[in-house]
Motif scaffolding. Structure first.
Motif, PDB file in Angstrom:
ATOM      1  N   VAL A 146       0.850  -1.198   0.000  1.00 43.34           N
ATOM      2  CA  VAL A 146       0.000   0.000   0.000  1.00 43.34           C
ATOM      3  C   VAL A 146       0.887   1.251   0.000  1.00 43.34           C
ATOM      4  O   VAL A 146       0.623   2.225  -0.711  1.00 43.34           O
ATOM      5  N   LEU A 148       3.816   1.445  -1.287  1.00 46.51           N
ATOM      6  CA  LEU A 148       4.370   1.561  -2.630  1.00 46.51           C
ATOM      7  C   LEU A 148       3.366   2.193  -3.586  1.00 46.51           C
ATOM      8  O   LEU A 148       3.700   3.122  -4.348  1.00 46.51           O
ATOM      9  N   ALA A 149       2.142   1.693  -3.522  1.00 45.15           N
ATOM     10  CA  ALA A 149       1.095   2.261  -4.383  1.00 45.15           C
ATOM     11  C   ALA A 149       0.955   3.758  -4.113  1.00 45.15           C
ATOM     12  O   ALA A 149       0.822   4.569  -5.036  1.00 45.15           O
ATOM     13  N   ASP A 151       3.224   5.757  -3.013  1.00 48.57           N
ATOM     14  CA  ASP A 151       4.382   6.491  -3.511  1.00 48.57           C
ATOM     15  C   ASP A 151       4.287   6.662  -5.027  1.00 48.57           C
ATOM     16  O   ASP A 151       4.659   7.710  -5.565  1.00 48.57           O
ATOM     17  N   TRP A 152       3.797   5.664  -5.709  1.00 51.17           N
ATOM     18  CA  TRP A 152       3.555   5.801  -7.144  1.00 51.17           C
ATOM     19  C   TRP A 152       2.563   6.937  -7.412  1.00 51.17           C
ATOM     20  O   TRP A 152       2.742   7.741  -8.315  1.00 51.17           O
ATOM     21  N   LEU A 153       1.529   6.958  -6.578  1.00 55.19           N
ATOM     22  CA  LEU A 153       0.514   7.993  -6.774  1.00 55.19           C
ATOM     23  C   LEU A 153       1.093   9.376  -6.486  1.00 55.19           C
ATOM     24  O   LEU A 153       0.795  10.352  -7.178  1.00 55.19           O
ATOM     25  N   SER A 155       4.155  10.306  -6.962  1.00 58.75           N
ATOM     26  CA  SER A 155       4.952  10.689  -8.130  1.00 58.75           C
ATOM     27  C   SER A 155       4.047  11.180  -9.256  1.00 58.75           C
ATOM     28  O   SER A 155       4.386  12.111  -9.982  1.00 58.75           O
ATOM     29  N   THR A 156       2.909  10.533  -9.384  1.00 57.61           N
ATOM     30  CA  THR A 156       1.974  10.897 -10.451  1.00 57.61           C
ATOM     31  C   THR A 156       1.379  12.273 -10.201  1.00 57.61           C
ATOM     32  O   THR A 156       1.167  13.041 -11.143  1.00 57.61           O
ATOM     33  N   ALA A 157       1.117  12.578  -8.947  1.00 53.32           N
ATOM     34  CA  ALA A 157       0.572  13.899  -8.611  1.00 53.32           C
ATOM     35  C   ALA A 157       1.648  14.972  -8.753  1.00 53.32           C
ATOM     36  O   ALA A 157       1.341  16.135  -9.021  1.00 53.32           O
ATOM     37  N   ASN A 158       2.893  14.599  -8.580  1.00 53.34           N
ATOM     38  CA  ASN A 158       4.067  15.450  -8.833  1.00 53.34           C
ATOM     39  C   ASN A 158       3.894  16.893  -8.397  1.00 53.34           C
ATOM     40  O   ASN A 158       3.997  17.816  -9.212  1.00 53.34           O
ATOM     41  N   PHE A 410       1.803  11.022   1.868  1.00 49.26           N
ATOM     42  CA  PHE A 410       0.698  10.188   1.377  1.00 49.26           C
ATOM     43  C   PHE A 410       0.910   8.703   1.663  1.00 49.26           C
ATOM     44  O   PHE A 410      -0.006   7.978   2.010  1.00 49.26           O
TER      45      PHE A 410
END
Lengths: 542, 542
Positions: A146, A148-149, A151-153, A155-158, A410
């Motif tokens: 969770v 990791l997910a 952290d991906w999100l 990065s996407t929100a940047n 987050f």
């Protein structure tokens, strides 16, 4: 894709009732993957594509989705592999060798997206599998799905934490989470302040900066020459960032007075008081005591209550460096080890360590409200406009040392939602149980010697392994000399075989010993057994 | 999934020859997605799952892959939407309102993975679309697809930069990239040192710390009392982090002497020299000059060559804060604006700004080798063991102010591979072209007034928009008073409509003006036209 499919087939079945359903799942997923494979195959027949074909390029949607999905597939395969005990923790190569194993150079011309995918695979091939159940090398291990997910999100929100304007949700989540953490510390109604910083060292530096500002606010404008000679106190087992902070802040490392620790690594309060009085007699001004909750090597908890008494008596800022041990506050079973933390003025607490939040996630919590703002603010008018339409108290950027600030909140927040406080508690309790198991296993085992006596307070288990060739040496000096070389050799062999990784170091007059720590929720009793066997296997000829 | 599928259908066709193939692609992808949808639907009929069912749980592979894939699908949809001009840049809500629009609280009990997915969607729903072609609010905008993939991969690798042992590839890539950046600066054979830090403010603080250490190394141990009064110099238009750094380092903000800037925002070298001499006459020791390459508001480039002459003459450390403008070194057309940077002792350069690398990515480059190490090292023996098997010069962690350090290198490195230097150049040149277009469009347009004359040197275009109700006012005081309120109101309306975002601020005696900056590679001439129309639409009644 074959690798991914096989993963699904591998996890064979659970209960009879679910078997049929599960097989259907596997069938559907395999169909879906087959189609995707076919699709990508077809794509690769196209002319070569590169980064320019991706969004925001016109009609870049499909290519972008494919590219990102391919990267995701590479990562998913890596993740599954990371948790698999039959894979190596590390595929080790010496720096010069690794430099030659791939083309890592940067050039003028672009590469194709196929090349980029090759680079992604190579990077993961030679990376440490920090999620691996047998990776014990650092205080931060493991990989939470969770987290990791999240952290991906992120990065996407940047985006950037400086204002509500550009990070509305993340600013609110930081507010909610810091308040919750302060409640757990025990500050009334969770009042106070705080910030997520780029790591424990910076959090500790913030604390020192605040302590100085609280006592001598004029230092902000006039510098250290406006203050008398300030001295800080911390135990000889404390983290080096206290000295690093003092060096940076213009206080100087010599003004950090190292207090004696007992044989378990805990600060001795009477020595603290003695040194405070001594410093005062010299005309110095004690301004900062950094107690450690969970030292790096021994995992010791300084006696916070006694330290709080002394700080109160002498009117000194009490900081608790709980970068490593702070998370024990989440455990009803272990939080007593931090009794007295509620009396501290500030606390460092790194969820990226014992709570296994992905790196980086470090919080500084401060008891006094408003102090961070007045200490650090510079009121840059291009960022913190005073005539915005919303409540400006949410523009928290000016209380930071940084200008831009990475969104670290987050992943912690989302993990907390997924686990609940009780989930973190269970995870922490389990790691402590594992370390107790390790301690019990080796404390009387032949060939082992504990660095300090008694059950560890944190997950740190410090021990020497004495190979047969060293064990029976009678010449003490020779024995220590030989023993000093054992841990580095075993460690190097661990890395070359790639089977496990654990840290070692000397401390004071003690020769190199292993420091085992457990923060990886993937570790089990069997992994502890394996570690012991592996140390003996790799060290038997020494 | 419907949303994703429609995206594929939307991007209609390119060339006739590719049409058939493309339609087949779409068909395959849709099949694959349909199957997946069906699969997930089937899954959701299961009992509720939560974070405990994911890896490292036994048989957690399939559930983990599904969960992560669902999060990826949410993100992919968000990404495609972000680049779509018909969507809002922001779905704005006031803080209290946003707090009530969702349950953001943390509790003891875990939530289901379905709830977690809902939280992910909510977080993105209320996030700023920083990739949106009409988001101009900050110096960091845009979302590069390769950079994003690299950041996802970085999170997946979840490691720390302190040693080669735990980050072999990333340490090498940092080495390769910093060397390349130093070559571009113009330092011989790319020699020197450097580090990726958590942002420009910290990079600038590093530079100041190094300058002090170079001149008075004893400050590290003995603090500021061992040095005479140090003074630093920077232009009145420089970034606030110079003062923030001075406050933290115990130098004090009053020891940062602000040098006059000309009407374009460039430091006036003669004023610098005058103030240096003046300081020396007072017995102060000038130790640090921070020239700015690309000021935050005006985008001005200080005259580096003249400043280098003065620094050389007076033997002062020359730092170039190129957080914003440093990337122009990548452009053969624009790099002359930084002529003289090769004579600097250190330089801050943030690829996360003008090169659109995802946040955070800031480099400090240092000309002298070895200085960072001796300035910052504390030789913690539990981390930087001296008896490891590999070349210890790759254990770069001890030259950092931090202990743990986030991996910021991979996204820059991977983007560089995907674009090549020429790709970054093209991207930067295009942004500068857009800003010139904007400048040409409004400089003589009715209702606009430029804050400074002449073509902008960076992408900053600073201007007032005078609505009809203000434009013809004769009372100057009243006019300025009214004009001051125009930008905040237009900005608030932009956010409420969610159509675009651009920054504003006052500067010195100048009332609030818009500061347009372009760093988003997704922006086009049409977006510039749109911005102007939008300002006029939203401001016409003021």
């Amino acid at each position: 894709y074959i690798c991914i499919s096989s993963t699904f087939i591998k996890c064979d079945m659970v209960t009879n009732s679910a078997r049929l359903e599960y097989q259907f799942h596997v069938f559907l997923l395999n169909c879906s993957m087959l189609l995707r494979t076919f699709y990508f195959l077809l794509q690769s027949l196209n002319t070569e594509t590169n980064g320019c074909d991706l969004l925001p390029a016109l009609d870049g949607d499909a290519k972008t989705m494919n590219f990102l999905q391919e990267v995701v597939d590479i990562m998913l395969a890596y993740i599954v592999e990371s948790f698999d005990r039959s894979t190596k923790v590390i595929d080790f190569h010496y720096p010069n060798e690794l430099l030659q194993r791939n083309n890592w150079e940067l050039s003028d011309e672009p590469e194709t997206l196929d090349d980029i995918l090759i680079s992604c695979r190579a990077t993961l091939k030679y990376a440490i599998k920090t999620a691996h159940p047998r990776y014990f090398n650092q205080l931060s291990t493991g990989l939470d799905m969770v987290g990791l997910a999240a952290d991906w999100l992120t990065s996407t929100a940047n985006t950037n934490m400086f204002t509500y304007e550009v990070a509305p949700v993340f600013v609110l989540l930081e507010y909610v989470t810091l308040k919750k953490m302060r409640e757990i510390i025990g500050w009334q109604e969770g009042r106070g302040d705080g910030i997520f910083s780029p790591g424990g060292a910076i959090s500790n530096m913030y604390a020192m900066l605040l302590a100085r500002y609280k006592m001598f606010p004029e230092v902000k404008e006039k510098g250290m020459s406006s203050a008398p000679r300030l001295v800080a106190f911390t135990s000889e087992h404390s983290h080096f960032s206290i000295k690093k902070g003092a060096a940076a802040l213009g206080i100087g490392t010599e003004s950090v007075i190292c207090i004696k620790a007992d044989e378990r690594g805990k600060m001795i309060p009477s020595d603290l008081e003695r040194r405070i009085i001594e410093a005062k007699q010299k005309g110095y001004v004690p301004f900062f005591v950094s107690a450690t909750a969970g030292t790096t090597v021994y995992g010791a908890f300084d006696p916070l209550m006694a330290i709080a008494d002394i700080c109160k008596k002498h009117d000194i800022w009490m900081h608790v460096d709980g970068a490593w041990g702070g998370s024990l506050l989440m455990s009803r079973k272990h939080r007593w080890k931090l009794n007295g933390v509620e009396r501290a003025n500030s606390m460092t607490w790194n969820p990226h360590k014992m709570m296994a939040v992905p790196l980086q996630c470090s919080a500084l919590l401060v008891r006094e409200e408003g102090l961070m703002q007045s200490c650090n603010q510079m009121q840059a008018c291009y960022l913190f406009q005073q005539d915005k339409q919303y409540d400006l108290s949410y523009d928290t950027g000016d209380k930071a040392l940084q200008c831009g600030r990475h969104v670290d909140i987050f992943k912690l927040w989302l993990m907390w939602r997924a686990k609940g406080t009780i989930g973190f508690e269970a995870q922490i309790d389990k790691c402590l149980e594992l370390s107790e198991y390790l301690y019990n296993k080796i404390k009387d085992r032949e060939g082992y010697e504990m660095v300090f006596d008694g059950k560890p307070q944190h997950t740190n288990v410090c021990f020497w392994y004495l190979p047969p060739g060293v064990r029976y040496l009678e010449d003490k000096v020779e024995k220590m000399k030989r023993l000093h070389k054992v841990a580095p050799v075993i460690k190097a062999r661990m890395m070359e075989y790639g089977t496990t990784m654990v840290s070692y170091q000397p401390q004071g007059d003690k020769v190199n010993f292993f420091r085992m720590v457990i923060s990886n929720p993937a570790a089990t009793f069997e992994d502890i057994d394996f570690l012991i066997e592996e140390i003996e296997r790799l060290g038997q000829d020494l």
